[in-house]
Write an enzyme that holds these catalytic residues in place. Structure first.
Site, PDB file in Angstrom:
ATOM      1  N   THR A   1       0.819  -1.216   0.000  1.00 35.69           N
ATOM      2  CA  THR A   1       0.000   0.000   0.000  1.00 35.69           C
ATOM      3  C   THR A   1       0.849   1.261   0.000  1.00 35.69           C
ATOM      4  O   THR A   1       0.537   2.240  -0.670  1.00 35.69           O
ATOM      5  CB  THR A   1      -0.900  -0.013   1.256  1.00 35.69           C
ATOM      6  OG1 THR A   1      -1.647  -1.228   1.229  1.00 35.69           O
ATOM      7  CG2 THR A   1      -1.833   1.157   1.288  1.00 35.69           C
TER       8      THR A   1
ATOM      9  N   LYS B   1       2.537  -8.640  12.766  1.00 32.51           N
ATOM     10  CA  LYS B   1       1.314  -7.895  12.476  1.00 32.51           C
ATOM     11  C   LYS B   1       0.198  -8.527  13.300  1.00 32.51           C
ATOM     12  O   LYS B   1      -0.047  -9.729  13.190  1.00 32.51           O
ATOM     13  CB  LYS B   1       0.995  -7.959  10.977  1.00 32.51           C
ATOM     14  CG  LYS B   1      -0.199  -7.116  10.599  1.00 32.51           C
ATOM     15  CD  LYS B   1      -0.395  -6.979   9.091  1.00 32.51           C
ATOM     16  CE  LYS B   1      -1.612  -6.092   8.833  1.00 32.51           C
ATOM     17  NZ  LYS B   1      -1.863  -5.812   7.444  1.00 32.51           N
TER      18      LYS B   1
ATOM     19  N   THR C   1       2.360  -4.506   4.512  1.00 31.63           N
ATOM     20  CA  THR C   1       2.427  -4.836   5.939  1.00 31.63           C
ATOM     21  C   THR C   1       2.127  -6.310   6.232  1.00 31.63           C
ATOM     22  O   THR C   1       2.578  -6.836   7.244  1.00 31.63           O
ATOM     23  CB  THR C   1       1.420  -3.977   6.732  1.00 31.63           C
ATOM     24  OG1 THR C   1       0.129  -4.151   6.164  1.00 31.63           O
ATOM     25  CG2 THR C   1       1.813  -2.520   6.709  1.00 31.63           C
ATOM     26  N   ASP C   2       1.366  -6.962   5.339  1.00 37.06           N
ATOM     27  CA  ASP C   2       0.871  -8.305   5.687  1.00 37.06           C
ATOM     28  C   ASP C   2       1.984  -9.292   6.023  1.00 37.06           C
ATOM     29  O   ASP C   2       1.855 -10.091   6.945  1.00 37.06           O
ATOM     30  CB  ASP C   2       0.034  -8.884   4.533  1.00 37.06           C
ATOM     31  CG  ASP C   2      -1.235  -8.087   4.283  1.00 37.06           C
ATOM     32  OD1 ASP C   2      -1.527  -7.170   5.072  1.00 37.06           O
ATOM     33  OD2 ASP C   2      -1.935  -8.378   3.299  1.00 37.06           O
TER      34      ASP C   2
HETATM   35  N1  ASP Z   1      -2.031  -6.353   1.319  1.00 34.08           N
HETATM   36  C1  ASP Z   1      -1.050  -5.316   1.443  1.00 34.08           C
HETATM   37  C2  ASP Z   1       0.323  -5.939   1.479  1.00 34.08           C
HETATM   38  O1  ASP Z   1       0.701  -6.526   2.446  1.00 34.08           O
HETATM   39  C3  ASP Z   1      -1.293  -4.507   2.650  1.00 34.08           C
HETATM   40  C4  ASP Z   1      -0.290  -3.412   2.858  1.00 34.08           C
HETATM   41  O2  ASP Z   1       0.423  -2.994   1.976  1.00 34.08           O
HETATM   42  O3  ASP Z   1      -0.235  -2.943   3.956  1.00 34.08           O
HETATM   43  O4  ASP Z   1       1.022  -5.817   0.526  1.00 34.08           O
END
Ligand code: ASP
Length: 460
Positions: free
Chosen positions: A106, A261, A182-183
Site C-alpha cells: 500500500t 502484524k 504490511t501483511d
Molecule cells: N495487502 C497489502 C500488502 O501486504 C497490505 C499493505 O500494503 O499494507 O502488501
C-alpha cells in the site's frame, strides 16, 4: 484523450464513455443498490475492469460493480494532479545519505496524501513532491526492486533484497529504508535479519495500513519516522517502524525477529512479542527503550548470507489434525517443518507416528507455540516428552513465522541436521531471548501511555 478515463479498461471504460463521465469528475452513479455520489478516481493498470471507484464525502473509496450501474451523471469536474510533480530532491553535504528500496504494498501504490493521487513510481522526486519533510532528514535515493503486494514476497525476493542492501552498505550508505506491504513484513524482516549479519547501519522496514488517499493514512508519518530512524538512529538492526498507538502520537521501532502484524486494520498493528520495542520515535527524537542492541559503526563491513531452502513448511496445529498432513509434506520432499503447537508445544497423539516417520526420514522438525508469548516447554507434560523422543526439537521462544524463516535459511546453508539444530538454537537477532519481560504481554500490547489511559478508563 486516454487520460480522461485514466486506468479504466473493458466494461468499466465502456460505461464511462457511454455516459460521458470522466475521471476526476464529481458524479452521481445510480445503481440497483442505491445512488452514490463522489469523485471518480483513476485506476491502476493492475486493477480489474469490473469496478468504477468513487471517493465519497467521508474520504473512503467505494468500488461500484459495473453490473449494478443503471445511470451515471457528471455534475462537475476538477482535475486533480494525477502525477505528483517531480521536484529535485535537494542534496546537502551535512545530511546523512539514506537509500530507500521499494518492494510494493500500500505504501508504494498510493503515496500522495494531499491530492489523493495514485502514483506509479517511487523516484526521489516523486517522494519529495509527496512528503517534502523527508528532505529535512536526509539525502534520499530510491530504487524500486519489486512492485508486489507482500503476499507475493518470498525467498527469491528476500535474497535479492539482502544482496542489494549489502551492496549499498559496502558503498557507504548511512541507513536503509524498505517500503513493504504490511501483511508479511515480519517474515521479510526476519529473513533480512538472518541474511544480513552485523550490519553497521540501521535497516528499517516501513509500510502503511491505510492507503495515502485516505485522510487517516499512516503512510507519510511512517515514512518520515522510518527515514529518521535510518538516518539518525544508532540502532544498527533490521527493524520495523510503524504507528505505536492508534493515534499518530509516535511510532515504534521493533526488532525484526520479535515483531508481528497483530491487527488486520488498525494502524498500530505491529507489536513486539516476547520483549519490548527497541525505541519510540517521533518527529523530534528517537527514545531507545532497550539498551541491548547492535550499535551503529563507522565501517562498511557486513556479511550477507542469502540462502533459503524453499521446501520448508509451517503448520498451525488444530485439534484433530490428521497425520497425513505431515506424511504429505515428507512425501513431497519437504526438508523442514515448523509446528505451532498448543500450550507449551503440543500436538495430538495420532500425529506422533507421522512425526517419527518424518524425523527418521531426515526432516528437521521444530516446535513453537501458538500462544506467541512464552517459551516451548516440552518437559512438563508427557506429550512434550513423547514428541521430543520422536525427534521434535523445541525452538525456545522463537515466533512461529520467525522459526519458519530461520529454518528455511538454515537448511539453505546446510543439509547436516546437527548443524541445522545448532544454527536454529543459536540466537542471532533476538529471535531467542533468555527471558521475556515479566507480564510484558499485559503491559506492552498497546504501547505505553495509552495503556495507562485504558486502565484509568476501566477502573473509574
Ligand atoms: N495487502 C497489502 C500488502 O501486504 C497490505 C499493505 O500494503 O499494507 O502488501
Amino acid at each position: 484523450m486516454a487520460d480522461i478515463f485514466k486506468g479504466y479498461k473493458g466494461r468499466a471504460l465502456d460505461l464511462l464513455k457511454s455516459y460521458n463521465v470522466r475521471v476526476w469528475s464529481q458524479a452521481v452513479i445510480k445503481t440497483t443498490r442505491g445512488d452514490f455520489k463522489g469523485i471518480i478516481l483513476p485506476r491502476s493498470e493492475f486493477d480489474d475492469d469490473r469496478h468504477i471507484v468513487l471517493k465519497i464525502a467521508s474520504g473512503y473509496n467505494v468500488g461500484i460493480d459495473v453490473d449494478t450501474i443503471l445511470d451515471m451523471i457528471e455534475e462537475g469536474y476538477k482535475e486533480a494532479h494525477y502525477k505528483i510533480p517531480e521536484k529535485e530532491f535537494p542534496f546537502s553535504e551535512d545530511k546523512p545519505n539514506v537509500k530507500l528500496f521499494g518492494t510494493g504494498g500500500t505504501i508504494a501504490s498510493r503515496l500522495d496524501y494531499r491530492t489523493g493521487a495514485v502514483i506509479p513510481a517511487f523516484s526521489p522526486g516523486e517522494l519529495y513532491g509527496a512528503v517534502p519533510e523527508l528532505a529535512d532528514i536526509c539525502n534520499l535515493t530510491t530504487e524500486k526492486l519489486f512492485a508486489v503486494f507482500s503476499e507475493n514476497m518470498g525467498p527469491q525476493q528476500y535474497t535479492k533484497l539482502a544482496v542489494s542492501i549489502g551492496k549499498e552498505i559496502e558503498k557507504g550508505i548511512d541507513g536503509i529504508v524498505i517500503g513493504h506491504g504490511t501483511d508479511t513484513m515480519h517474515h521479510t524482516a526476519s529473513a533480512l535479519a538472518f541474511m544480513i549479519q552485523k550490519p553497521p547501519v540501521p535497516i528499517v522496514m516501513v509500510g502503511s495500513q491505510r492507503s495515502s488517499d485516505r485522510p487517516s493514512s499512516d503512510a507519510a508519518l511512517n515514512l518520515m519516522h522510518a527515514t529518521k530512524a535510518a538516518a539518525e538512529s544508532d540502532i544498527a538492526e533490521v527493524m520495523v517502524c510503524m504507528f505505536g498507538p492508534t493515534s499518530d502520537e509516535y511510532g515504534l521501532l521493533h526488532s525484526g525477529c520479535r515483531v508481528r502484524k497483530m491487527h488486520s486494520s488498525y494502524r498500530s498493528t505491529f507489536r513486539t512479542l516476547g520483549d519490548i520495542p527497541l525505541a519510540m520515535i517521533d518527529r523530534e527524537k528517537i527514545t531507545p527503550l532497550r539498551r541491548n542492541y547492535n550499535r551503529r559503526r563507522g565501517d562498511k563491513n557486513v556479511t550477507i548470507l542469502p540462502y533459503f531452502e524453499e521446501k520448508v513448511a509451517l503448520i498451525y496445529y488444530y485439534p484433530n489434525m490428521m497425520p497425513d498432513i505431515i506424511d504429505a509434506l515428507v512425501d513431497n520432499g519437504y526438508k523442514g517443518i515448523v509446528i505451532a503447537g498448543t500450550g507449551l508445544g503440543h500436538v495430538n497423539k495420532p500425529v506422533y507416528p507421522a512425526v517419527e516417520r518424518a524425523t527418521k526420514a531426515g526432516v528437521a522438525i521444530f516446535m513453537t507455540v501458538q500462544t506467541l508469548w512464552g517459551f516451548v516447554h516440552m518437559f512438563v507434560y508427557d506429550t512434550g516428552r513423547d514428541l521430543m523422543s520422536k525427534g521434535i526439537i523445541p525452538a525456545e521462544n522463537m515466533l512461529p513465522e520467525v522459526a519458519y524463516v530461520k529454518l528455511g535459511w538454515a537448511l539453505g546453508q546446510t543439509g547436516d541436521l546437527e548443524k541445522v539444530k545448532e544454527i536454529m538454537l543459536t540466537p542471532i537477532c533476538d529471535e531467542i531471548t533468555e527471558r521475556e519481560p515479566y507480564n510484558g504481554y499485559l503491559v506492552f500490547q498497546g504501547g505505553i501511555p495509552e495503556i495507562e489511559e485504558f486502565l484509568k478508563r476501566i477502573h473509574k
